[in-house]
Enzyme design. Structure first.
Site, PDB file in Angstrom:
ATOM      1  N   ASP A  12       1.032  -1.289  -0.053  1.00 10.79           N
ATOM      2  CA  ASP A  12       0.016   0.078  -0.022  1.00 10.79           C
ATOM      3  C   ASP A  12       0.956   1.162   0.162  1.00 10.79           C
ATOM      4  O   ASP A  12       1.402   1.397   1.014  1.00 10.79           O
ATOM      5  CB  ASP A  12      -0.937   0.014   1.098  1.00 10.79           C
ATOM      6  CG  ASP A  12      -1.963   1.043   1.068  1.00 10.79           C
ATOM      7  OD1 ASP A  12      -1.990   1.613   0.290  1.00 10.79           O
ATOM      8  OD2 ASP A  12      -2.778   1.046   2.150  1.00 10.79           O
ATOM      9  N   ASP A 102      -2.994   2.332  -6.041  1.00 10.90           N
ATOM     10  CA  ASP A 102      -2.227   2.623  -5.074  1.00 10.90           C
ATOM     11  C   ASP A 102      -2.053   1.365  -3.965  1.00 10.90           C
ATOM     12  O   ASP A 102      -1.193   1.388  -3.061  1.00 10.90           O
ATOM     13  CB  ASP A 102      -2.153   3.756  -4.230  1.00 10.90           C
ATOM     14  CG  ASP A 102      -3.320   4.007  -3.386  1.00 10.90           C
ATOM     15  OD1 ASP A 102      -4.408   2.979  -3.741  1.00 10.90           O
ATOM     16  OD2 ASP A 102      -3.558   4.823  -2.556  1.00 10.90           O
ATOM     17  N   GLU A 103      -2.486   0.247  -4.388  1.00 10.93           N
ATOM     18  CA  GLU A 103      -2.496  -0.992  -3.478  1.00 10.93           C
ATOM     19  C   GLU A 103      -2.853  -2.143  -4.021  1.00 10.93           C
ATOM     20  O   GLU A 103      -3.861  -2.381  -5.000  1.00 10.93           O
ATOM     21  CB  GLU A 103      -3.243  -0.827  -2.065  1.00 10.93           C
ATOM     22  CG  GLU A 103      -4.858  -0.809  -2.267  1.00 10.93           C
ATOM     23  CD  GLU A 103      -5.692  -0.784  -1.059  1.00 10.93           C
ATOM     24  OE1 GLU A 103      -5.304  -1.641  -0.032  1.00 10.93           O
ATOM     25  OE2 GLU A 103      -6.530  -0.044  -1.098  1.00 10.93           O
TER      26      GLU A 103
END
Length: 396
Positions: A12, A102-103
């Site tokens: 993350d 983003d993860e």
């Protein structure tokens, strides 16, 4: 029964949008940064230290952190950074399940001989992303997807945390109930009212008591997670199960016309994505958030799946009309729309009674916007209105 080790990574990126801004502008490094003016899209950890949070109103954020640097979002830079990060993910293991730009979950099971144990793979992943992309990333490692995500949350920012199989409950049970997926503000308040504040207290309850308090689906789900029961595997190649968008409105009164215009803009955005992905939707879900932070969800399933903007707007407007009494009583701070029950557009069959002009209009509008940009063609009701921010997404 064989139980594999802690081989699931949850990676993350830390304060992603703000971190990209700090990476690209050395003057922002070490300073509190807020991305977005009217509504906070992201905040650096220096700004978070003053209580600034994502989705907070811009005025409140600036009161909490008056010396913060406020920057407009640059979505192209965030998309480029995300693509670079996912290239590193996919170079690390073929089993990557993206959750957002983003993860992601990564499964490194069976890679010990080739790449070393999971904690070494995770450490190398973090170094590569910092060296090659210039961004800090936190990684949690555990036996289940749920616990890996919890571990990354505990390890933030810029951390690495391994939860060994023999220490899972010792790690999980002292944590606050808010760490459980599905426990938001309202559910947490219900649990707190019963004196339940830690995950361990939830785990010790009889499942039937939790079901009586939260309902069957939520009670079973939360009780299972509190005991770290999560059989889900890291899955690749999955198409998203819904397409949605939302718009924060701020804590002020809004006219019906203004809310309707916001809904129109959202419908145009999500239906364009629907058609671009060659998908059809059968169910429209309207999500609302009110001044008192409570939420409401309304849904309508149509007689047949569609990708037409006009049909989906009609359903969305009907749902919004049903919610008018709630909006007038509680105020409105957010409107969101999701299209679910998706299927392939290849199955679309027009009947003799269908008006082909609606399909032609959507196709022509998409062509103009694809060629000249999303702002090249705008409905009259949206002229002069802030269109909001279009968030970058993972490929479908």
């Amino acid at each position: 029964m064989f139980v594999h080790g802690a081989t699931i990574l949850h990676a993350d990126l830390d304060a992603f949008f703000a971190a990209v801004e700090q990476r690209d502008d050395p003057r922002l490094r070490g300073r509190p940064v807020i991305v977005g003016g009217g509504v906070v899209l992201a905040a650096s950890y220096e700004a978070k230290a003053f209580g600034v949070e994502t989705a907070m109103g811009g005025r409140r954020a600036r009161r909490l952190c008056p010396h913060a640097v406020v920057v407009p979002p640059l979505m192209s830079a965030y998309s480029e950074a995300s693509n670079a990060v996912f290239e590193v993910f996919e170079d690390t293991t073929p089993l990557v399940e993206g959750l957002s730009i983003d993860e992601a979950f990564l499964d490194v099971r069976g890679m010990e001989r080739l790449a070393g144990p999971p904690h070494e793979i995770a450490a190398r992943l973090r170094r590569r992303i910092l060296d090659e992309v210039g961004l800090p990333i936190t990684v949690g490692i555990a036996r289940t997807k749920f616990l890996a995500k919890v571990a990354s949350g505990v390890a933030k920012p810029d951390g690495l945390l391994l939860v060994p199989p023999d220490g899972e409950l010792a790690f999980l049970h002292p944590l606050p109930v808010e760490r459980l997926w599905g426990v938001g503000r309202v559910t947490a308040a219900k649990l707190h009212d019963r004196g339940l504040r830690t995950v361990g207290q939830i785990a010790a309850l009889d499942e039937a008591l939790l079901i009586a308090l939260l309902g069957r689906a939520s009670g079973r789900h939360i009780h299972a997670l509190a005991n770290n029961r999560d059989p889900r595997r890291v899955r690749t190649g999955r198409r998203r199960g819904s397409i949605g968008s939302q718009r924060a409105l701020g804590r002020r009164r809004h006219t019906r016309a203004a809310v309707d215009a916001t809904l129109i803009a959202i419908v145009d955005r999500v239906t364009r994505r629907l058609r671009k992905g060659r998908r059809l939707s059968r169910t429209v879900v309207l999500r609302l958030r009110f001044d008192d932070f409570t939420r409401a969800t309304r849904s309508r399933t149509m007689a047949r799946p569609t990708d037409q903007s006009a049909e989906i707007l009609e359903a969305a407007r009907a749902l919004l009309a049903e919610a008018v009494p709630l909006i007038e009583n509680r105020g409105l701070t957010l409107v969101g729309l999701s299209l679910t029950n998706l299927e392939s557009a290849d199955r679309l069959q027009l009947s003799l009674t269908d008006d082909w002009r609606a399909y032609a209009l959507d196709a022509a509008s998409d062509t103009v916007r694809d060629r000249f940009g999303s702002k090249a063609l705008t409905r009259a009701v949206l002229v002069g209105r802030d269109p909001g921010v279009t968030m970058p997404l993972l490929p479908d």
